[in-house]
Design a protein around this motif. Structure first.
Motif, PDB file in Angstrom:
ATOM      1  N   ASP A 293      -8.809  -3.183  10.413  1.00  0.00           N
ATOM      2  CA  ASP A 293      -8.908  -1.748  10.795  1.00  0.00           C
ATOM      3  C   ASP A 293      -7.922  -1.148   9.690  1.00  0.00           C
ATOM      4  N   PHE A 294      -6.823  -1.537   9.646  1.00  0.00           N
ATOM      5  CA  PHE A 294      -5.959  -1.146   8.733  1.00  0.00           C
ATOM      6  C   PHE A 294      -6.447  -0.818   7.143  1.00  0.00           C
TER       7      PHE A 294
ATOM      8  N   SER B 187      -9.378   2.669   3.144  1.00  0.00           N
ATOM      9  CA  SER B 187     -10.078   2.720   1.890  1.00  0.00           C
ATOM     10  C   SER B 187     -11.607   2.854   2.048  1.00  0.00           C
ATOM     11  N   ASN B 188     -11.951   3.199   3.371  1.00  0.00           N
ATOM     12  CA  ASN B 188     -13.347   3.417   3.588  1.00  0.00           C
ATOM     13  C   ASN B 188     -14.282   2.323   3.155  1.00  0.00           C
ATOM     14  N   LEU B 189     -13.854   1.119   3.188  1.00  0.00           N
ATOM     15  CA  LEU B 189     -14.565  -0.048   2.630  1.00  0.00           C
ATOM     16  C   LEU B 189     -15.627  -0.560   3.997  1.00  0.00           C
ATOM     17  N   ARG B 190     -16.524  -1.212   3.632  1.00  0.00           N
ATOM     18  CA  ARG B 190     -17.351  -1.856   4.797  1.00  0.00           C
ATOM     19  C   ARG B 190     -16.597  -3.320   4.898  1.00  0.00           C
TER      20      ARG B 190
ATOM     21  N   LYS C 270     -13.463  -9.027   0.686  1.00  0.00           N
ATOM     22  CA  LYS C 270     -13.211  -9.423  -0.737  1.00  0.00           C
ATOM     23  C   LYS C 270     -11.722  -8.737  -1.193  1.00  0.00           C
ATOM     24  N   GLU C 271     -11.195  -7.715  -0.769  1.00  0.00           N
ATOM     25  CA  GLU C 271      -9.878  -7.230  -0.598  1.00  0.00           C
ATOM     26  C   GLU C 271      -8.738  -8.005  -0.222  1.00  0.00           C
ATOM     27  N   LEU C 272      -8.946  -8.607   1.045  1.00  0.00           N
ATOM     28  CA  LEU C 272      -8.081  -9.275   1.587  1.00  0.00           C
ATOM     29  C   LEU C 272      -7.939 -10.833   0.788  1.00  0.00           C
TER      30      LEU C 272
ATOM     31  N   GLN D   2       0.675  -1.332   0.008  1.00  0.00           N
ATOM     32  CA  GLN D   2       0.069   0.043  -0.120  1.00  0.00           C
ATOM     33  C   GLN D   2       1.085   1.351  -0.050  1.00  0.00           C
ATOM     34  N   GLY D   3       2.242   0.930  -0.227  1.00  0.00           N
ATOM     35  CA  GLY D   3       3.059   2.275  -0.433  1.00  0.00           C
ATOM     36  C   GLY D   3       3.743   2.728   0.746  1.00  0.00           C
ATOM     37  N   TYR D   4       3.772   1.742   1.826  1.00  0.00           N
ATOM     38  CA  TYR D   4       4.606   2.074   3.017  1.00  0.00           C
ATOM     39  C   TYR D   4       5.978   1.596   2.722  1.00  0.00           C
ATOM     40  N   GLN D   5       7.170   2.007   3.483  1.00  0.00           N
ATOM     41  CA  GLN D   5       8.351   1.521   3.346  1.00  0.00           C
ATOM     42  C   GLN D   5       9.002   0.935   4.398  1.00  0.00           C
TER      43      GLN D   5
END
Length: 515
Positions: free
Chosen positions: A268-269, A274-277, A283-285, A218-221
Motif C-alpha cells: 500500500d505504501f 507511485s500510482n502503480l498497479r 517489479k519495484e520491490l 523514498q525521502g523520509y527521515q
C-alpha cells in the motif's frame, strides 16, 4: 294343404302366412301348426292329409260381404308316393274338390329348380376364384412377411451398427472428458501454483523488506526521539509523517498521521505514492530487494521494529495523531508551569487529544503500551492499552531516579526541587502497580545503580503510598542507596506544590499591602 315336398325348403303354410299376412288359412286350434322346416324327415317319408270339412253356421245376416267363410281343418294321411301327392285340397259347398294351391306356387318351384341348377354351376367357379384369391393372398402375405423379415434384419443390423457407433462415441466422449478434466486440472494446478507463487512473493515483500529502510530511500527521515523499539516515526520534506511498526504476523505496517486513509503494508505504501498497479509494485520491490538503490547521506539503516499486537498498534496509531502539549490549562490549574512542559526533561511526554484532554503515554521496554487521560473531573486510560510506566526524558548525566505515582506529581516534584536536582529522571506508576510494572521499576532501579546514582521513592503520603514504598524498597538492589521522601504538606507532591504557590501568593500580597 301342408304336404311335404322333398325339394322345398319351406312348408306351404309358412309360405302362405309370409305372403298373405292376415288372410292366410286358419287351422284348427287343436291341430298344431306344421313346422315350416323338417330337417329330421327322411327323403322317402311322406305324409298324406285328407281334409274333412267342418261347417259352422253364421247366425248373422247371410247377405253381408264380410260373411265368414267355412274353415277346413286338414287331417294328415299317409300316402304311398310322395311325388304324386298334391299340396292340399278342400271341399266346396256342393261337395266338389277344388284345388287351393295357386299357380304361382308351381312357378316358384320351377324358379327354385333353376336357381339350384345355376347355383350348382356357379359355386365351383366361385370356389375356384376364392381358392385362387386365397392362394394369391397367402402368397402376398408370405411375401409381406418375408419383406418384414428382411426389413427387421436390416433394422437389426443397423441397430447393431448404431449401437457399436454409439459405444464408440461414448468411449470417445469419455476419453475426451478425461482429457478435458486432465487439462482443466493441470491448468487449475498451474493457476493455483502461480497464485501461490505470487502470494508468496508478496508475503516476502511484506516480511523481508524493512519498511523503515524503504521509506528512508523514498525521502523520509527517521526521528530518533519519537521512535521506540516497536515503532518508528519518519517525516518527509513534503510535510508527511508516518509511523512504522511490525504486526504479529511479521508484516511491516505503517499509517500516516496526516492522512488517516493512508495506511497498510509496504504494498500500500508503494501504490499510494507511485500510482502503480500490482504488477508494477512487484517489479519495484523486486528490483529494490535484489539491487538496493544508492542511498542519500541521510539514510541510516535501522532495525526493523519489534512485532506488536493489534491493540498496541491501535494505541500507537491513536497517540500518533495527538499534538505535543507545550501548555495546557488543566495543568496550569494544577500549578504546573509552561516552562516545565517545554523543558528538555518533559518535552514530548505530555500530549493533547482532539478533545483537549491531557495525555500521558506509558512505555515498557518495547515501547508504547497505552496512555492516561486527565482533565477537570475526568481520569481514564486508553482503550486496549496496558498500564506500564510514564517516563520523563533520560539524559546521559542523570544520577538520580525519582519514583512517584502520577506524572503530575513528577512534574510537581521537579518544579519544587529544580535547583537541587538538575540531573534527575522520573517514572510514574499511575497508581497501584501490577507485577509487570514492578518488573519495569526494578529494571529502572538496576540501570540507575549501574550509573552509580541515587533512588528516591516519593510515593504519596498515605496508606497506599507507604505500602508501595515498602514494596519498592524490598525490591531495590541491595547495594543501592534508597531514600524515602514524602511531602511535608498534603498527600502528594502536587498538593504540596499548590500549597507552596498559595503561600507565596499570600506573601506577595502581604508585601504589597505593607508597601
Amino acid at each position: 294343404m301342408d304336404l311335404d315336398v322333398s325339394h322345398s325348403r319351406e312348408s306351404l303354410s309358412g309360405y302362405l302366412r309370409r305372403e298373405l299376412g292376415s288372410d292366410w288359412i286358419l287351422h284348427n286350434a287343436d291341430y298344431p301348426e306344421a313346422n315350416p322346416t323338417r330337417p329330421d324327415q327322411s327323403i322317402n317319408q311322406t305324409t298324406r292329409r285328407d281334409f274333412e270339412p267342418i261347417r259352422e253356421s253364421n247366425p248373422g245376416d247371410q247377405d253381408r260381404r264380410n260373411q265368414q267363410r267355412d274353415i277346413h281343418h286338414p287331417t294328415p294321411r299317409p300316402t304311398t308316393d310322395p311325388r304324386l301327392d298334391v299340396p292340399g285340397r278342400t271341399l266346396s259347398k256342393n261337395g266338389a274338390l277344388k284345388d287351393i294351391v295357386p299357380l304361382w306356387y308351381t312357378a316358384t318351384h320351377i324358379d327354385h329348380e333353376r336357381t339350384r341348377e345355376s347355383t350348382e354351376t356357379v359355386i365351383p367357379t366361385v370356389s375356384q376364384r376364392i381358392q385362387r384369391t386365397n392362394i394369391e393372398s397367402v402368397q402376398q402375405v408370405l411375401q409381406g412377411h418375408e419383406a418384414v423379415r428382411r426389413a427387421e434384419q436390416a433394422a437389426s443390423t443397423s441397430s447393431e451398427r448404431l449401437e457399436r457407433t454409439s459405444e464408440g462415441l461414448e468411449f470417445a466422449n469419455q476419453q475426451l472428458d478425461q482429457l478435458h478434466f486432465s487439462i482443466h486440472r493441470d491448468l487449475e494446478r498451474g493457476r493455483r501454483a502461480l497464485e501461490r507463487s505470487r502470494k508468496a512473493e508478496l508475503e516476502k515483500f511484506k516480511t523481508e523488506i524493512n519498511l523503515v529502510d524503504y521509506a528512508q530511500s523514498q525521502g523520509y527521515q527517521y526521528s530518533s526521539q519519537s521512535s521506540s523499539h516497536n515503532s518508528a516515526v519518519l517525516r518527509h520534506d513534503n510535510g508527511d509523517k508516518i509511523v512504522v511498526a511490525t504486526d504479529t504476523d511479521g508484516h511491516g505496517v505503517y499509517f500516516s498521521i496526516i492522512d488517516e486513509a493512508d495506511n497498510g503494508t509496504i504494498i500500500d505504501f508503494v501504490q499510494n505514492r507511485s500510482n502503480l498497479r500490482l504488477g508494477g509494485v512487484r517489479k519495484e520491490l523486486r528490483d529494490w530487494r535484489n539491487k538496493p538503490r544508492m542511498q542519500t547521506s541521510k539514510f541510516i539503516p535501522r532495525d526493523k521494529p519489534q512485532a506488536i499486537n493489534s491493540d498496541r498498534l491501535g494505541v500507537i496509531k491513536a497517540i500518533s495523531g495527538f499534538k505535543v502539549a507545550q501548555k495546557h490549562d488543566y495543568l496550569e490549574k494544577r500549578g504546573i508551569k509552561q516552562s516545565i512542559l517545554t523543558s528538555d526533561r518533559f518535552i514530548g511526554t505530555v500530549a493533547i487529544d482532539p478533545r483537549g484532554n491531557a495525555v500521558f503515554p506509558h512505555y515498557d521496554q518495547d515501547g508504547l503500551t497505552g496512555f492516561t487521560i486527565k482533565n477537570d473531573n475526568f481520569n481514564g486510560f486508553s482503550k486496549g492499552g496496558t498500564k506500564a510506566l510514564w517516563q520523563s526524558k533520560s539524559q546521559e548525566n542523570d544520577c538520580r531516579l525519582v519514583i512517584v505515582e502520577s506524572a503530575i506529581d513528577a512534574m510537581s516534584y521537579h518544579q519544587l526541587f529544580t535547583d537541587k536536582n538538575p540531573h534527575t529522571r522520573y517514572i510514574s506508576t499511575g497508581g497501584t502497580i501490577s507485577s509487570s510494572q514492578l518488573d519495569l521499576i526494578k529494571t529502572a532501579m538496576v540501570d540507575m545503580t549501574r550509573l552509580g546514582g541515587e533512588i528516591v521513592i516519593a510515593t504519596d503520603n498515605d496508606l497506599a503510598g507507604n505500602k508501595l514504598a515498602k514494596t519498592l524498597i524490598q525490591e531495590a538492589p541491595l547495594a543501592q542507596k534508597i531514600e524515602r521522601h514524602v511531602p511535608e504538606l498534603g498527600k502528594d507532591w502536587n498538593e504540596l506544590l499548590q500549597q507552596v504557590q498559595q503561600r507565596e501568593l499570600t506573601q506577595q500580597r502581604s508585601i504589597g499591602w505593607e508597601l
